[in-house]
Scaffold this active site. Structure first.
Site, PDB file in Angstrom:
ATOM      1  N   TYR A 144       0.856  -1.196   0.000  1.00  0.00           N
ATOM      2  CA  TYR A 144       0.000   0.000   0.000  1.00  0.00           C
ATOM      3  C   TYR A 144       0.893   1.248   0.000  1.00  0.00           C
ATOM      4  O   TYR A 144       0.778   2.118  -0.870  1.00  0.00           O
ATOM      5  CB  TYR A 144      -0.915  -0.035   1.231  1.00  0.00           C
ATOM      6  CG  TYR A 144      -1.658   1.266   1.490  1.00  0.00           C
ATOM      7  CD1 TYR A 144      -2.777   1.611   0.749  1.00  0.00           C
ATOM      8  CD2 TYR A 144      -1.227   2.153   2.485  1.00  0.00           C
ATOM      9  CE1 TYR A 144      -3.453   2.815   0.980  1.00  0.00           C
ATOM     10  CE2 TYR A 144      -1.900   3.341   2.731  1.00  0.00           C
ATOM     11  CZ  TYR A 144      -3.008   3.663   1.971  1.00  0.00           C
ATOM     12  OH  TYR A 144      -3.675   4.854   2.203  1.00  0.00           O
ATOM     13  N   LYS A 148       1.444   4.081  -2.828  1.00  0.00           N
ATOM     14  CA  LYS A 148       0.987   5.459  -2.547  1.00  0.00           C
ATOM     15  C   LYS A 148       2.134   6.444  -2.840  1.00  0.00           C
ATOM     16  O   LYS A 148       1.911   7.562  -3.280  1.00  0.00           O
ATOM     17  CB  LYS A 148       0.512   5.618  -1.093  1.00  0.00           C
ATOM     18  CG  LYS A 148      -0.796   4.942  -0.738  1.00  0.00           C
ATOM     19  CD  LYS A 148      -2.021   5.443  -1.478  1.00  0.00           C
ATOM     20  CE  LYS A 148      -2.606   6.731  -1.000  1.00  0.00           C
ATOM     21  NZ  LYS A 148      -3.868   7.072  -1.714  1.00  0.00           N
TER      22      LYS A 148
HETATM   23  N1  LIG Z   1      -8.519   5.544   5.849  1.00  0.00           N
HETATM   24  C1  LIG Z   1      -7.390   6.132   6.243  1.00  0.00           C
HETATM   25  O1  LIG Z   1      -7.034   6.132   7.427  1.00  0.00           O
HETATM   26  C2  LIG Z   1      -6.533   6.819   5.223  1.00  0.00           C
HETATM   27  C3  LIG Z   1      -6.833   6.800   3.867  1.00  0.00           C
HETATM   28  N2  LIG Z   1      -6.042   7.481   2.986  1.00  0.00           N
HETATM   29  C4  LIG Z   1      -6.390   7.511   1.557  1.00  0.00           C
HETATM   30  O2  LIG Z   1      -7.687   8.076   1.437  1.00  0.00           O
HETATM   31  C5  LIG Z   1      -8.334   7.563   0.272  1.00  0.00           C
HETATM   32  C6  LIG Z   1      -9.721   7.106   0.642  1.00  0.00           C
HETATM   33  O3  LIG Z   1      -9.619   6.106   1.633  1.00  0.00           O
HETATM   34  P1  LIG Z   1     -10.916   5.443   2.279  1.00  0.00           P
HETATM   35  O4  LIG Z   1     -12.087   6.303   2.046  1.00  0.00           O
HETATM   36  O5  LIG Z   1     -10.532   5.042   3.643  1.00  0.00           O
HETATM   37  O6  LIG Z   1     -11.039   4.119   1.398  1.00  0.00           O
HETATM   38  P2  LIG Z   1     -12.326   3.355   0.839  1.00  0.00           P
HETATM   39  O7  LIG Z   1     -11.883   1.974   0.498  1.00  0.00           O
HETATM   40  O8  LIG Z   1     -13.478   3.511   1.754  1.00  0.00           O
HETATM   41  O9  LIG Z   1     -12.660   4.161  -0.510  1.00  0.00           O
HETATM   42  C7  LIG Z   1     -11.990   3.972  -1.727  1.00  0.00           C
HETATM   43  C8  LIG Z   1     -13.025   3.832  -2.840  1.00  0.00           C
HETATM   44  O10 LIG Z   1     -12.333   3.643  -4.078  1.00  0.00           O
HETATM   45  C9  LIG Z   1     -12.941   2.534  -4.752  1.00  0.00           C
HETATM   46  N3  LIG Z   1     -12.030   1.911  -5.700  1.00  0.00           N
HETATM   47  C10 LIG Z   1     -11.053   1.005  -5.441  1.00  0.00           C
HETATM   48  N4  LIG Z   1     -10.464   0.627  -6.575  1.00  0.00           N
HETATM   49  C11 LIG Z   1     -11.070   1.298  -7.586  1.00  0.00           C
HETATM   50  C12 LIG Z   1     -10.912   1.308  -8.997  1.00  0.00           C
HETATM   51  N5  LIG Z   1     -10.018   0.524  -9.618  1.00  0.00           N
HETATM   52  N6  LIG Z   1     -11.694   2.120  -9.738  1.00  0.00           N
HETATM   53  C13 LIG Z   1     -12.633   2.906  -9.140  1.00  0.00           C
HETATM   54  N7  LIG Z   1     -12.839   2.918  -7.812  1.00  0.00           N
HETATM   55  C14 LIG Z   1     -12.064   2.125  -7.037  1.00  0.00           C
HETATM   56  C15 LIG Z   1     -13.320   1.616  -3.614  1.00  0.00           C
HETATM   57  O11 LIG Z   1     -14.197   0.582  -4.013  1.00  0.00           O
HETATM   58  P3  LIG Z   1     -14.118  -0.854  -3.232  1.00  0.00           P
HETATM   59  O12 LIG Z   1     -14.470  -0.555  -1.811  1.00  0.00           O
HETATM   60  O13 LIG Z   1     -15.086  -1.706  -3.955  1.00  0.00           O
HETATM   61  O14 LIG Z   1     -12.676  -1.301  -3.380  1.00  0.00           O
HETATM   62  C16 LIG Z   1     -13.935   2.591  -2.628  1.00  0.00           C
HETATM   63  O15 LIG Z   1     -15.261   2.888  -2.961  1.00  0.00           O
HETATM   64  C17 LIG Z   1      -7.419   6.479  -0.268  1.00  0.00           C
HETATM   65  O16 LIG Z   1      -6.672   6.999  -1.328  1.00  0.00           O
HETATM   66  C18 LIG Z   1      -6.492   6.155   0.883  1.00  0.00           C
HETATM   67  O17 LIG Z   1      -5.231   5.729   0.416  1.00  0.00           O
HETATM   68  C19 LIG Z   1      -4.963   8.187   3.397  1.00  0.00           C
HETATM   69  C20 LIG Z   1      -4.620   8.235   4.709  1.00  0.00           C
HETATM   70  C21 LIG Z   1      -5.369   7.553   5.733  1.00  0.00           C
HETATM   71  C1  LIG Z   2      -5.274  -4.458  16.119  1.00  0.00           C
HETATM   72  C2  LIG Z   2      -4.867  -3.153  16.747  1.00  0.00           C
HETATM   73  C3  LIG Z   2      -3.441  -3.181  17.197  1.00  0.00           C
HETATM   74  C4  LIG Z   2      -5.068  -1.957  15.848  1.00  0.00           C
HETATM   75  C5  LIG Z   2      -6.496  -1.708  15.418  1.00  0.00           C
HETATM   76  C6  LIG Z   2      -6.665  -0.368  14.750  1.00  0.00           C
HETATM   77  C7  LIG Z   2      -6.088  -0.320  13.338  1.00  0.00           C
HETATM   78  C8  LIG Z   2      -7.009  -1.084  12.413  1.00  0.00           C
HETATM   79  C9  LIG Z   2      -5.879   1.147  12.883  1.00  0.00           C
HETATM   80  C10 LIG Z   2      -4.952   1.915  13.814  1.00  0.00           C
HETATM   81  C11 LIG Z   2      -4.149   2.901  12.953  1.00  0.00           C
HETATM   82  C12 LIG Z   2      -4.861   2.857  11.629  1.00  0.00           C
HETATM   83  C13 LIG Z   2      -4.211   3.399  10.396  1.00  0.00           C
HETATM   84  C14 LIG Z   2      -4.575   2.903   9.145  1.00  0.00           C
HETATM   85  C15 LIG Z   2      -5.548   1.777   9.013  1.00  0.00           C
HETATM   86  C16 LIG Z   2      -6.249   1.369  10.317  1.00  0.00           C
HETATM   87  C17 LIG Z   2      -5.286   1.390  11.491  1.00  0.00           C
HETATM   88  C18 LIG Z   2      -4.112   0.451  11.241  1.00  0.00           C
HETATM   89  C19 LIG Z   2      -3.886   3.378   7.889  1.00  0.00           C
HETATM   90  C20 LIG Z   2      -2.854   2.296   7.529  1.00  0.00           C
HETATM   91  C21 LIG Z   2      -4.869   3.544   6.722  1.00  0.00           C
HETATM   92  C22 LIG Z   2      -4.204   3.987   5.462  1.00  0.00           C
HETATM   93  C23 LIG Z   2      -3.168   5.045   5.612  1.00  0.00           C
HETATM   94  O1  LIG Z   2      -2.860   5.722   4.666  1.00  0.00           O
HETATM   95  C24 LIG Z   2      -2.434   5.178   6.883  1.00  0.00           C
HETATM   96  C25 LIG Z   2      -3.263   4.775   8.082  1.00  0.00           C
HETATM   97  C26 LIG Z   2      -2.462   4.849   9.366  1.00  0.00           C
HETATM   98  C27 LIG Z   2      -3.269   4.531  10.581  1.00  0.00           C
END
Ligand SMILES: NC(=O)C1=CN([C@@H]2O[C@H](COP(=O)(O)OP(=O)(O)OC[C@H]3O[C@@H](n4cnc5c(N)ncnc54)[C@H](OP(=O)(O)O)[C@@H]3O)[C@@H](O)[C@H]2O)C=CC1
Ligand SMILES: CC(C)CCC[C@@H](C)[C@H]1CC[C@H]2C3=C(CC[C@]12C)[C@@]1(C)CCC(=O)C[C@@H]1CC3
Length: 351
Positions: A144, A148
């Site tokens: 991942y 990224k």
């Molecule tokens: N959640 C976090 O803590 C963090 C997230 N990010 C970034 O934020 C962004 C959003 O994350 P988040 O909302 O949590 O993720 P989600 O998985 O909830 O949202 C991503 C969306 O993109 C869709 N998708 C995946 N592949 C494709 C594709 N090939 N074509 C079109 N759509 C696609 C997914 O569909 P499906 O679910 O079916 O795969 C989903 O609806 C991501 O870029 C992630 O890297 C950055 C930092 C922290």
């Molecule tokens: C099992 C436990 C030790 C941890 C449970 C919580 C975790 C699922 C989350 C704590 C920090 C989170 C995190 C992300 C995903 C969910 C956690 C690991 C990311 C990896 C999501 C995508 C990013 O870009 C960075 C995030 C950092 C923190």
């Protein structure tokens, strides 16, 4: 004779708009008077006035249809970080982002805002108040993160004032809030299986957890400030709650809020990390026979046991960013949004 209206600057597309962050972003954009098109591989909701295009972002023709008359694009699609599928990450985050850039340029899009991640600089060791000029991780901790990094480089390098195509990357960290499919559900599932009794390390490590509405606010500010003469062009920006918190205090507040016990017993960090790496190798070896999904992956253990918090001074300076929801309020609102995951409710459903 039909007259074609000039595309409006309040018309935008959200790639990944069906996901957790994407949907919050779409809702806020609609509130702010934007006309929104969602492009996503799935459609998970409807909102009056929002147009949905279901398709894979690796398909340029499908993207071109969705981007007609669009001047501003948010790209927040990615495979879930928990997936261990290297080929999928490469196809979507690298090749797919290249396709998104080409489609934007062909469709005449003027501004592209990428959702990157603060983890592009994280190698599994402490980061305290990290600034955007930290080098990209040389040894990314998982596929991942590896993809990224490449994705962010592609988008920032595509920024061209001469061509009228401006780009910016937002790097949020640890996004949480209502409807998040990752953090709270994984935490509750781990607690229900009796595995949330332990604190990895001494429990003093500070981390950023960012409420989804603050992340959305950062994205919209970036889009609105992205102009040829602005310092945002081709730059990355950390967006956080600006309130680093002890990782285990945050987890405990969420768990206790939902009726579960807070973790109490300490385990040495390197012991747990070593076990997670061994388990990871084992899952690789056994993959042809059985699919195992370990809860404690090396990435999660590293995130749970090290400091990783980031400065958002650059976003404050260049776009006037300030978090709009405090951490305290964000935790309360998040806990209240998961009534179905409460211990008493889940217990009742079982008996
Ligand atoms: N959640 C976090 O803590 C963090 C997230 N990010 C970034 O934020 C962004 C959003 O994350 P988040 O909302 O949590 O993720 P989600 O998985 O909830 O949202 C991503 C969306 O993109 C869709 N998708 C995946 N592949 C494709 C594709 N090939 N074509 C079109 N759509 C696609 C997914 O569909 P499906 O679910 O079916 O795969 C989903 O609806 C991501 O870029 C992630 O890297 C950055 C930092 C922290
Ligand atoms: C099992 C436990 C030790 C941890 C449970 C919580 C975790 C699922 C989350 C704590 C920090 C989170 C995190 C992300 C995903 C969910 C956690 C690991 C990311 C990896 C999501 C995508 C990013 O870009 C960075 C995030 C950092 C923190």
């Amino acid at each position: 004779m039909a007259t074609r209206l000039r595309p409006s600057s309040k018309r935008c597309a959200v790639i990944g708009g069906s996901g957790f962050l994407g949907r919050h972003l779409v809702e806020r954009l609609v509130d702010k008077g934007y006309t929104v098109t969602v492009f996503d591989i799935r459609q998970s909701y409807t909102i009056p006035g929002v147009t949905f295009h279901q398709g894979d972002l690796c398909d340029k023709q499908a993207l071109l249809k969705a981007l007609q008359d669009v001047l501003l694009v948010f790209h927040c699609a990615s495979p879930a970080p928990g997936s261990d599928d290297r080929a999928l990450f490469h196809r979507v985050n690298i090749d797919g982002t290249r396709t998104v850039i080409e489609a934007c340029q062909e469709a005449g899009v003027q501004r592209l805002v990428l959702t990157s991640s603060a983890s592009v600089v994280f190698e599994g060791t402490d980061i305290k108040n990290g600034k955007e000029d930290l080098p990209y991780a040389k040894k990314p901790i998982d596929y991942y993160t590896e993809t990224k990094i490449q994705q962010e480089k592609l988008v920032l390098n595509a920024c061209s004032k001469e061509r009228g195509f401006l780009t910016v990357a937002i790097r949020p960290h640890g996004i949480f809030g209502p409807r998040d499919p990752q953090l709270v559900p994984i935490l509750v599932d781990t607690a229900r299986r009796g595995k949330m009794k332990f604190i990895i390390g001494d429990g003093s490590n500070l981390v950023d957890f960012t409420f989804v509405e603050n992340v959305v606010h950062g994205h919209i500010l970036a889009a609105e400030c992205l102009k040829a003469e602005s310092p945002l062009c081709g730059q990355a920006y950390h967006i956080t709650n600006d309130e680093p918190v002890r990782f285990w205090d945050f987890m405990s507040q969420v768990l206790v809020g939902l009726g579960y016990d807070a973790p109490r017993y300490h385990l040495p960090y390197w012991l747990v990390y070593g076990i997670a790496v061994l388990l990871w190798f084992l899952t690789l070896l056994l993959r042809p026979l059985v699919a195992i999904k370990p809860t404690f992956t090396p990435m999660r253990v590293a995130l749970a046991g090290t400091h990783h918090y980031y400065s958002c001074a650059r976003a404050k300076r260049d776009m006037g960013y300030q978090p709009v929801v405090s951490l305290k309020e964000a935790i309360t609102r998040t806990v209240e949004s998961y009534p179905h995951l409460r211990r008493d409710v889940l217990k009742g459903a079982k008996s």
